[in-house]
Design an enzyme around this catalytic site. Structure first.
Site, PDB file in Angstrom:
ATOM      1  N   GLY A   1       0.729  -1.148   0.088  1.00 19.86           N
ATOM      2  CA  GLY A   1      -0.018  -0.131  -0.098  1.00 19.86           C
ATOM      3  C   GLY A   1       0.763   1.102  -0.213  1.00 19.86           C
ATOM      4  O   GLY A   1       0.530   2.013   0.415  1.00 19.86           O
ATOM      5  N   ALA A   2       1.860   1.057  -0.790  1.00 18.65           N
ATOM      6  CA  ALA A   2       3.019   2.056  -0.240  1.00 18.65           C
ATOM      7  C   ALA A   2       2.839   3.404  -1.296  1.00 18.65           C
ATOM      8  O   ALA A   2       3.010   4.710  -0.854  1.00 18.65           O
ATOM      9  CB  ALA A   2       4.288   1.666  -1.250  1.00 18.65           C
TER      10      ALA A   2
ATOM     11  N   ARG B   1      -2.254   6.740   1.535  1.00 18.59           N
ATOM     12  CA  ARG B   1      -1.919   7.912   2.327  1.00 18.59           C
ATOM     13  C   ARG B   1      -1.166   7.427   3.660  1.00 18.59           C
ATOM     14  O   ARG B   1      -0.241   8.164   3.884  1.00 18.59           O
ATOM     15  CB  ARG B   1      -3.307   8.325   2.986  1.00 18.59           C
ATOM     16  CG  ARG B   1      -4.093   9.342   1.899  1.00 18.59           C
ATOM     17  CD  ARG B   1      -5.252   9.882   2.375  1.00 18.59           C
ATOM     18  NE  ARG B   1      -6.284   8.757   2.745  1.00 18.59           N
ATOM     19  CZ  ARG B   1      -7.118   8.486   1.845  1.00 18.59           C
ATOM     20  NH1 ARG B   1      -7.351   9.287   0.761  1.00 18.59           N
ATOM     21  NH2 ARG B   1      -7.977   7.755   2.210  1.00 18.59           N
ATOM     22  N   MET B   2      -1.230   6.050   4.118  1.00 20.44           N
ATOM     23  CA  MET B   2      -0.712   5.555   4.958  1.00 20.44           C
ATOM     24  C   MET B   2       0.870   5.116   4.607  1.00 20.44           C
ATOM     25  O   MET B   2       1.849   5.052   5.417  1.00 20.44           O
ATOM     26  CB  MET B   2      -1.326   4.461   6.062  1.00 20.44           C
ATOM     27  CG  MET B   2      -2.227   5.158   7.003  1.00 20.44           C
ATOM     28  SD  MET B   2      -1.432   6.219   8.069  1.00 20.44           S
ATOM     29  CE  MET B   2      -0.088   5.503   8.502  1.00 20.44           C
TER      30      MET B   2
ATOM     31  N   ALA C   1      -2.821  -4.787  14.095  1.00 18.44           N
ATOM     32  CA  ALA C   1      -3.082  -3.913  14.660  1.00 18.44           C
ATOM     33  C   ALA C   1      -4.306  -2.823  14.009  1.00 18.44           C
ATOM     34  O   ALA C   1      -4.245  -2.293  12.926  1.00 18.44           O
ATOM     35  CB  ALA C   1      -2.029  -2.995  14.873  1.00 18.44           C
TER      36      ALA C   1
ATOM     37  N   ASN D   1      -5.006  -0.020  15.157  1.00 24.78           N
ATOM     38  CA  ASN D   1      -4.400   1.206  15.184  1.00 24.78           C
ATOM     39  C   ASN D   1      -3.090   1.195  15.561  1.00 24.78           C
ATOM     40  O   ASN D   1      -2.685   0.575  16.510  1.00 24.78           O
ATOM     41  CB  ASN D   1      -5.087   2.242  16.039  1.00 24.78           C
ATOM     42  CG  ASN D   1      -4.831   3.508  15.990  1.00 24.78           C
ATOM     43  OD1 ASN D   1      -3.895   4.013  16.013  1.00 24.78           O
ATOM     44  ND2 ASN D   1      -5.916   4.396  16.014  1.00 24.78           N
TER      45      ASN D   1
ATOM     46  N   HIS E   1     -13.598  10.057  11.406  1.00 25.71           N
ATOM     47  CA  HIS E   1     -12.340  10.103  10.530  1.00 25.71           C
ATOM     48  C   HIS E   1     -12.753  10.855   9.303  1.00 25.71           C
ATOM     49  O   HIS E   1     -13.826  11.204   9.116  1.00 25.71           O
ATOM     50  CB  HIS E   1     -12.400   8.392  10.220  1.00 25.71           C
ATOM     51  CG  HIS E   1     -11.751   7.905  11.258  1.00 25.71           C
ATOM     52  ND1 HIS E   1     -12.209   7.324  12.321  1.00 25.71           N
ATOM     53  CD2 HIS E   1     -10.171   7.302  11.048  1.00 25.71           C
ATOM     54  CE1 HIS E   1     -11.367   6.389  13.098  1.00 25.71           C
ATOM     55  NE2 HIS E   1     -10.173   6.736  12.652  1.00 25.71           N
TER      56      HIS E   1
ATOM     57  N   LYS F   1     -12.821   7.395   4.462  1.00 23.55           N
ATOM     58  CA  LYS F   1     -12.850   5.956   5.377  1.00 23.55           C
ATOM     59  C   LYS F   1     -13.969   5.117   4.792  1.00 23.55           C
ATOM     60  O   LYS F   1     -15.006   5.547   4.831  1.00 23.55           O
ATOM     61  CB  LYS F   1     -12.645   5.986   6.485  1.00 23.55           C
ATOM     62  CG  LYS F   1     -12.491   4.940   7.720  1.00 23.55           C
ATOM     63  CD  LYS F   1     -12.074   5.233   8.951  1.00 23.55           C
ATOM     64  CE  LYS F   1     -11.990   3.878   9.715  1.00 23.55           C
ATOM     65  NZ  LYS F   1     -10.762   3.267   9.369  1.00 23.55           N
TER      66      LYS F   1
END
Length: 268
Positions: free
Chosen positions: A9-10, A13-14, A123, A125, A156, A160
């Site tokens: 997912g490079a 956004r994350m 995780a 988060n 959010h 999302k």
């Protein structure tokens, strides 16, 4: 030698935030950047796409050729893609940090099975503050008991896709476990019309989607005559990126199994 990382997912956004954090850290290095098949960004420098400047690693849609390295995978994608990356990581026995949310019960069961073959940290988060908050809310719930009503409010950005957020579910789950409740039975998502008086055992999860809110979570304990609110606000995605790097550093030395961010922080 720096710890090598593969970011899935490079171009998102994350993913971009993780690449920027890698660039700033001195003890980790990006060895592969994975984007979705058919993406127009394939072949471009991952650092330039992330706004971190050129780093000499091009975006690709195949993770398998890079799993022969002693690298840790960091995944910020979607449930279906995450399961594919986990299967590949399990075949190669490479550790993987899964920071995707929205998994079904069946997908979570598949993750648990695959984690028997490789270290996997799931995780909802990767914020360190949220990890601490998740540990706190259970203790608060036990101390206050059934006389306090519990509501979880999360907010959010408009983009999302899942609701309630994975973090809200984790917070509500911690409260439910502390009080001996089955969250699937007592959870309420939204209210409308003449719904009647609030039951004593219900736990509400309420979602807000607006603008570019990075992430906010509030757990309300409402009693007669007082109210306790515990809130976490993320100011930028960099906090999640730094937490993911910390999780990857820890996971690199663990045995196969399914872990949580709390394990990486020594909070259990």
């Amino acid at each position: 030698m720096p710890l090598e990382l593969i970011v899935c997912g490079a171009a998102g956004r994350m993913g971009g935030a993780v690449i920027r954090a890698i660039r700033q850290a001195g003890d980790v290095a990006l060895c592969a950047a994975i984007d979705k098949p058919g993406s127009p960004r394939l072949g471009r420098d991952a650092g330039e796409v992330a706004g971190a400047g050129p780093i000499g690693v091009k975006l690709t849609d195949r993770i398998e050729p890079h799993l022969d390295r002693r690298a840790v995978v960091i995944d910020f994608t979607n449930p279906a893609a995450s399961l594919g990356y986990l299967k590949a990581a399990a075949r190669a026995a490479r550790p993987i940090v899964i920071a995707t949310t929205g998994f079904s019960a069946g997908q979570r069961a598949a993750i648990a099975r695959l984690a028997r073959r490789t270290p996997a940290l799931l995780a909802a988060n990767t914020s360190l503050g949220v990890a601490v908050l998740t540990g706190i809310v259970g203790r608060v719930a036990r101390a206050l008991g059934d006389d306090y009503d519990i509501e979880v409010i999360e907010a959010h950005h408009r983009f999302k896709k899942d609701a309630p957020s994975g973090t809200a579910l984790a917070l509500a789950g911690a409260v439910a476990r502390a009080l001996g409740r089955d969250l699937d039975r007592v959870s309420v998502s939204g209210r409308k019309g003449l719904v009647g008086e609030r039951t004593r055992r219900e736990i509400a999860l309420l979602s807000v989607r607006a603008g570019d809110i990075v992430g906010e979570h509030t757990v309300i304990f409402g009693g007669i005559g007082e109210r306790l609110e515990l809130t976490h606000r993320a100011h930028s995605r960099e906090t999640f990126a730094r937490g993911a790097l910390r999780a990857a550093r820890w996971l690199a030395t663990q045995k196969p199994g399914l872990y949580r961010i709390e394990d990486a922080l020594g909070l259990k």
